[in-house]
Design a protein around this motif. Structure first.
Motif, PDB file in Angstrom:
ATOM      1  N   UNK A  31       0.683  -1.359  -0.246  1.00 29.12           N
ATOM      2  CA  UNK A  31       0.263   0.022  -0.039  1.00 29.12           C
ATOM      3  C   UNK A  31       0.762   1.281   0.073  1.00 29.12           C
ATOM      4  N   UNK A  32       1.732   1.628   0.702  1.00 31.34           N
ATOM      5  CA  UNK A  32       3.006   2.345   1.049  1.00 31.34           C
ATOM      6  C   UNK A  32       3.749   2.285  -0.481  1.00 31.34           C
ATOM      7  N   UNK A  33       4.150   1.747  -1.271  1.00 33.21           N
ATOM      8  CA  UNK A  33       4.552   2.097  -2.177  1.00 33.21           C
ATOM      9  C   UNK A  33       3.921   2.289  -3.257  1.00 33.21           C
ATOM     10  N   UNK A  34       2.826   1.051  -3.315  1.00 31.06           N
ATOM     11  CA  UNK A  34       1.892   1.517  -4.497  1.00 31.06           C
ATOM     12  C   UNK A  34       1.346   3.487  -4.289  1.00 31.06           C
ATOM     13  N   UNK A  35       1.101   3.897  -2.996  1.00 32.82           N
ATOM     14  CA  UNK A  35       0.544   5.253  -2.953  1.00 32.82           C
ATOM     15  C   UNK A  35       1.172   6.247  -3.340  1.00 32.82           C
ATOM     16  N   UNK A  36       2.755   5.686  -3.344  1.00 35.22           N
ATOM     17  CA  UNK A  36       3.734   6.649  -4.336  1.00 35.22           C
ATOM     18  C   UNK A  36       3.621   6.480  -5.760  1.00 35.22           C
ATOM     19  N   UNK A  37       2.570   5.627  -5.923  1.00 34.12           N
ATOM     20  CA  UNK A  37       2.159   6.197  -8.114  1.00 34.12           C
ATOM     21  C   UNK A  37       1.253   6.052  -8.261  1.00 34.12           C
ATOM     22  N   UNK A  38       0.052   6.144  -7.247  1.00 33.85           N
ATOM     23  CA  UNK A  38      -0.947   6.035  -6.877  1.00 33.85           C
ATOM     24  C   UNK A  38      -1.636   5.949  -5.861  1.00 33.85           C
ATOM     25  N   UNK A  39      -1.665   7.936  -5.316  1.00 37.88           N
ATOM     26  CA  UNK A  39      -2.274   8.717  -4.378  1.00 37.88           C
ATOM     27  C   UNK A  39      -3.392   8.026  -3.539  1.00 37.88           C
ATOM     28  N   UNK A  40      -4.864   7.964  -4.724  1.00 35.88           N
ATOM     29  CA  UNK A  40      -5.705   7.320  -4.020  1.00 35.88           C
ATOM     30  C   UNK A  40      -5.713   5.769  -3.300  1.00 35.88           C
ATOM     31  N   UNK A  41      -4.466   4.984  -3.212  1.00 33.02           N
ATOM     32  CA  UNK A  41      -4.012   3.771  -2.603  1.00 33.02           C
ATOM     33  C   UNK A  41      -4.733   4.125  -1.134  1.00 33.02           C
ATOM     34  N   UNK A  42      -4.739   5.448  -1.067  1.00 30.19           N
ATOM     35  CA  UNK A  42      -4.926   5.990   0.474  1.00 30.19           C
ATOM     36  C   UNK A  42      -5.901   6.384   1.242  1.00 30.19           C
ATOM     37  N   UNK A  43      -6.557   6.206   0.108  1.00 24.76           N
ATOM     38  CA  UNK A  43      -7.926   6.465   0.484  1.00 24.76           C
ATOM     39  C   UNK A  43      -9.270   5.815   0.763  1.00 24.76           C
ATOM     40  N   UNK A  44     -10.108   6.312   1.749  1.00 24.03           N
ATOM     41  CA  UNK A  44     -10.726   5.231   2.272  1.00 24.03           C
ATOM     42  C   UNK A  44     -12.217   4.191   1.178  1.00 24.03           C
ATOM     43  N   UNK A  45     -12.321   5.617   0.370  1.00 26.51           N
ATOM     44  CA  UNK A  45     -13.061   5.213  -1.022  1.00 26.51           C
ATOM     45  C   UNK A  45     -12.229   3.711  -1.591  1.00 26.51           C
ATOM     46  N   UNK A  46     -10.931   3.854  -2.500  1.00 25.40           N
ATOM     47  CA  UNK A  46     -10.238   2.911  -2.734  1.00 25.40           C
ATOM     48  C   UNK A  46      -9.985   1.473  -1.139  1.00 25.40           C
TER      49      UNK A  46
END
Length: 317
Positions: free
Chosen positions: A24-39
């Protein structure tokens, strides 16, 4: 005899959860939405479909067996439930989910017949059952997507929310809790790992190993069927080969979670972590536009690596 159902806080069990967090942390660097509640909420919903199936797969793999009939037990259950619900008859609609789960239990018992009574390796027998179910479905539908639709209850369970939490995730956790209690609070759970470690010795100790195997395969069949009901409710229909993408990820989730594919040790908590990891990995690969073929290669490599590690550990132990 070092058999065990893994404790919830075993270090091996923590690995897939830690790997999920890193992903999640690594992926959020390229896709910030990964840290969002909806995602994250959406991923919990998607994980539930795989998770329900993986719960049953864990039970069978603890025995040292494997169930390769998952795709078309899932597909058959989806076909049965949507066909009954699509009639519009209230009575048949009410029977849609029970009939689908009953179908899963029946196929599970037939799988056990081949493994327990005919003594055919589970990999061969369940693969043959999957092929038979595939052929039966094609004969029934003529090779076209079947007609029918999900009932309101099926759609709610698959797509609804309870206090903002996906209903499918709540159901998955409910199934996991019930099975965990069975594994940790009953003789059945102890017998599973004992049979997986040494079936003959367990039988000679007085355990009715055939009964345990029949129950385990029936549980796996019901879990696969429940996965089919959820997917049908999510898509509002059944369709050809809807279960095919779930076979490799299911096995991968179980082995990543620390359950030995050779049987004898493991548990459901680790499988839950494995499901989270596989679901997030699949999402990241999709975002990166990695093809389905390469995703299957990835899951296959994960299974092979984990099998190698478990084999080496077993030799060292």
């Amino acid at each position: 005899m070092s058999t065990q159902i893994r404790k919830p806080f075993d270090l091996v069990v923590a690995v897939p959860f830690a790997a999920t967090l890193v992903l999640i942390l690594v992926g959020s660097v390229f896709y910030p939405q990964m840290l969002g509640l909806d995602y994250l909420s959406q991923q919990l919903q998607i994980a539930a479909f795989l998770g329900v199936i993986a719960m049953g797969a864990t039970i069978v793999i603890l025995l040292g067996h494997i169930d390769l009939s998952v795709p078309w037990v899932l597909g058959g259950a989806a076909l049965i439930s949507t066909t009954l619900a699509g009639t519009g008859d209230p009575t048949l609609t009410m029977l849609a989910i029970p009939a689908a789960l009953g179908f899963g239990a029946l196929i599970g018992c037939l799988n056990a017949v081949g493994v327990v009574i005919l003594r055919i390796p589970s990999m061969v027998w369940t693969l043959a059952m999957n092929s038979i179910l595939l052929g039966s479905s094609v004969l029934y539908t003529g090779g076209f997507n079947p007609k029918g639709e999900a009932s309101g209850l099926m759609s709610f369970v698959a797509t609804g929310r309870v206090l903002g939490v996906p209903m499918a995730f709540v159901l998955w956790m409910g199934v996991a809790l019930v099975l965990a209690l069975v594994l940790h609070r009953t003789g059945f759970g102890r017998y599973l790992s004992a049979i997986g470690y040494n079936e003959k010795a367990t039988y000679l100790s007085g355990v009715s190993t055939p009964s345990v195997l029949f129950a385990a395969f029936a549980i796996a069949g019901v879990c696969s069927a429940l996965g089919g009901v959820l997917l049908a409710g999510y898509a509002n229909q059944a369709y050809q080969s809807m279960g095919d993408p779930y076979l490799l990820p299911t096995i991968a989730a179980v082995v990543i979670g620390g359950t030995s594919i050779l049987g004898g040790s493991g548990g459901l908590v680790g499988t839950i972590g494995g499901v989270f990891f596989i679901t997030l990995l699949n999402s990241v690969l999709s975002v990166m536009q990695i093809s389905e073929a390469w995703r299957n290669i990835t899951f296959g490599l994960i299974i092979l690596v984990m099998l190698l590690i478990q084999t080496l550990r077993r030799k060292e132990g």
